[in-house]
Design an enzyme around this catalytic site. Structure first.
Site, PDB file in Angstrom:
ATOM      1  N   GLY A  92     -28.146  50.816  21.952  1.00 40.76           N
ATOM      2  CA  GLY A  92     -28.293  51.753  20.851  1.00 40.76           C
ATOM      3  C   GLY A  92     -29.025  51.090  19.698  1.00 40.76           C
ATOM      4  O   GLY A  92     -29.421  49.921  19.765  1.00 40.76           O
ATOM      5  N   GLY A  93     -29.181  51.848  18.627  1.00 39.27           N
ATOM      6  CA  GLY A  93     -29.879  51.324  17.467  1.00 39.27           C
ATOM      7  C   GLY A  93     -29.144  50.197  16.783  1.00 39.27           C
ATOM      8  O   GLY A  93     -29.736  49.431  16.020  1.00 39.27           O
ATOM      9  N   GLY A 126     -26.961  47.946  18.506  1.00 35.79           N
ATOM     10  CA  GLY A 126     -26.616  46.809  19.337  1.00 35.79           C
ATOM     11  C   GLY A 126     -26.583  47.129  20.821  1.00 35.79           C
ATOM     12  O   GLY A 126     -26.915  48.227  21.256  1.00 35.79           O
ATOM     13  N   VAL A 171     -24.163  46.907  24.382  1.00 41.52           N
ATOM     14  CA  VAL A 171     -22.765  46.896  24.814  1.00 41.52           C
ATOM     15  C   VAL A 171     -22.674  46.352  26.234  1.00 41.52           C
ATOM     16  O   VAL A 171     -23.398  46.798  27.129  1.00 41.52           O
ATOM     17  CB  VAL A 171     -22.140  48.309  24.763  1.00 41.52           C
ATOM     18  N   GLY A 221     -24.665  49.819  27.813  1.00 44.24           N
ATOM     19  CA  GLY A 221     -25.176  50.710  26.779  1.00 44.24           C
ATOM     20  C   GLY A 221     -26.081  49.988  25.801  1.00 44.24           C
ATOM     21  O   GLY A 221     -25.910  48.801  25.527  1.00 44.24           O
ATOM     22  N   ASP A 235     -22.649  59.270  12.960  1.00 46.52           N
ATOM     23  CA  ASP A 235     -23.555  59.347  14.116  1.00 46.52           C
ATOM     24  C   ASP A 235     -22.860  60.085  15.265  1.00 46.52           C
ATOM     25  O   ASP A 235     -22.832  59.611  16.398  1.00 46.52           O
ATOM     26  CB  ASP A 235     -23.980  57.945  14.559  1.00 46.52           C
ATOM     27  N   LYS A 238     -19.484  44.773  22.130  1.00 48.37           N
ATOM     28  CA  LYS A 238     -20.689  45.219  21.434  1.00 48.37           C
ATOM     29  C   LYS A 238     -21.311  44.052  20.690  1.00 48.37           C
ATOM     30  O   LYS A 238     -20.700  43.478  19.796  1.00 48.37           O
ATOM     31  CB  LYS A 238     -20.377  46.353  20.462  1.00 48.37           C
TER      32      LYS A 238
END
Length: 409
Positions: free
Chosen positions: A87-88, A90, A92, A85, A203, A106
């Site tokens: 995301g904004g 970090g 994963v 994964g 979020d 993460k």
């Protein structure tokens, strides 16, 4: 004799090289230890120790402080093939610990040094949360430049993937989707009101709802979350979140409340109902925002024109309508007009029981409300972002107009 001298000199030179190499490696090891100590101190390690000393239970009983070497081994030196994964906040990785536990690690992108104490508080609080529908925080590592967090690994996928992936969730029944919605609402309700310190997720979106092998929902990714101090109902913060899910009132005022999560969850409900993404830049302006698009059809009594094909049948039609009404209430422009997550969770559970046992009469007291929709044209920037400061200014004027026009029920 000369030969022996040459051999002796060679051996002496080799020994000198070995000593120099050993000293170099020892120096590098010392530098690495010093660097880890600096990172540990910089990332709030000593603050964490102070926090733990105040806890009734030791941290080791709820979570673990991992070393940098442990996580490096678990991820095969952060092999890109193990990325599960992005995301904004970090990246994963899937990891395998020495005790054969599979975990999600993460690796944060940045850390705000001014918020280190807040970060440590969140680690302590989240590590003590034990809810079946919240991804469990197993520990952290503070020996790296930015802190790493270790979570339980959820081995299926995200709700976003199942709604918008190739299968388009065709194999998930309405009963399962309703259960996922109820479980997610229950988890958010727990975070808001039952956790030792109330937590606003900030979020909430389908990409942050994981599903295990039995499609049990697991709320994840607390990178943007905020703890709510005692006797506070709102927090003044820099606006963060994901466009399409962001509470318009929060975007306008920068005042974060529990009702901000309620709005975002309302968008999640609409995604479940429609199978559409929260934000579509390739659509006409009136269809870009899923929330606005859904509400326009809802108030015009054209609900079933936007419901996902194949989702509705004679057996669940009324339940689908009730969930749509609940979603519309969550999407009220004014936070004070929205239900709490506790109310949302209770209503969804009630709908689940009603659908399982249709002979049970339940007065859900849900009334269709009128909405005045803001003109959101031109309000979005290209692409999704978890940092929306650049988009907020351009949206505030439109949101303000909508809030002024919004009518209470």
């Amino acid at each position: 004799m000369e030969y022996l001298s040459i051999v002796g000199a060679g051996l002496g030179f080799a020994a000198l090289l070995v000593i120099i190499l050993w000293l170099y490696l020892a120096l590098q090891q010392r530098k690495l230890i010093k660097l880890k100590e600096r990172f540990f101190r910089q990332n709030g390690g000593f603050i964490l120790q102070q926090q733990l000393s105040r806890q009734e239970r030791t941290f080791s009983e709820t979570a673990k402080i991992f070393t940098a070497e442990e996580l490096k081994k678990a991820t095969k030196n952060y092999d890109e093939d193990l990325i599960i994964g992005r995301g904004g906040f970090g990246i994963v990785y899937k990891g395998l610990l020495a005790d054969n536990r599979v975990v999600a690690i993460k690796k944060s992108k940045i850390v705000d040094q001014s918020q280190i104490e807040q970060f440590i508080n969140e680690v302590v609080v989240l590590s003590q949360i034990n809810h079946r529908n919240v991804v469990k925080l197993l520990g952290c590592c503070l020996e790296t430049e930015v802190p790493h967090l270790v979570y339980e690994f959820v081995n299926n996928d995200t709700l976003y993937d199942y709604i918008h992936g190739e299968s388009e969730a065709s194999d998930i029944s309405w009963a399962t989707l309703l259960r996922i919605a109820a479980e997610t609402a229950g988890a958010l309700s727990y975070l808001h009101s039952a956790a030792s310190t109330p937590i606003i997720h900030r979020d909430v979106k389908t990409a942050n709802i994981l599903l295990d092998e039995s499609y049990t929902a697991k709320v994840s990714d607390f990178g943007a979350s905020r703890l709510v101090p005692i006797d506070h109902t709102e927090l003044a913060t820099m606006v963060q979140g994901t466009l399409g899910y962001l509470d318009p009132e929060y975007m306008l005022t920068s005042q974060l409340t529990e009702k901000s999560d309620v709005y975002s969850f309302g968008v999640v409900l609409v995604e479940l109902l429609t199978g559409r993404k929260a934000l579509l830049f390739d659509k006409p302006e009136e269809e870009r925002s899923l929330a606005m698009y859904f509400l326009s059809y809802f108030i015009e009594d054209r609900l079933f024109q936007v419901i996902k094909s194949g989702l509705v049948n004679e057996g669940n039609k009324e339940t689908v309508k009730e969930v749509a009404r609940l979603a519309a209430r969550c999407l009220k422009l004014k936070g004070e007009d929205r239900p709490s997550m506790k109310e949302v969770g209770m209503e969804l559970e009630g709908l689940r029981r009603t659908e399982k046992n249709p002979w049970v009469s339940m007065d859900l007291n849900l009334k269709e409300s009128e909405y005045s929709l803001p003109d959101m044209s031109g309000a979005y920037v290209d692409g999704e972002s978890t940092s929306v400061n650049t988009a907020c200014d351009s949206m505030k004027e439109h949101v303000l107009i909508g809030l002024e026009k919004g009518r209470q029920v």
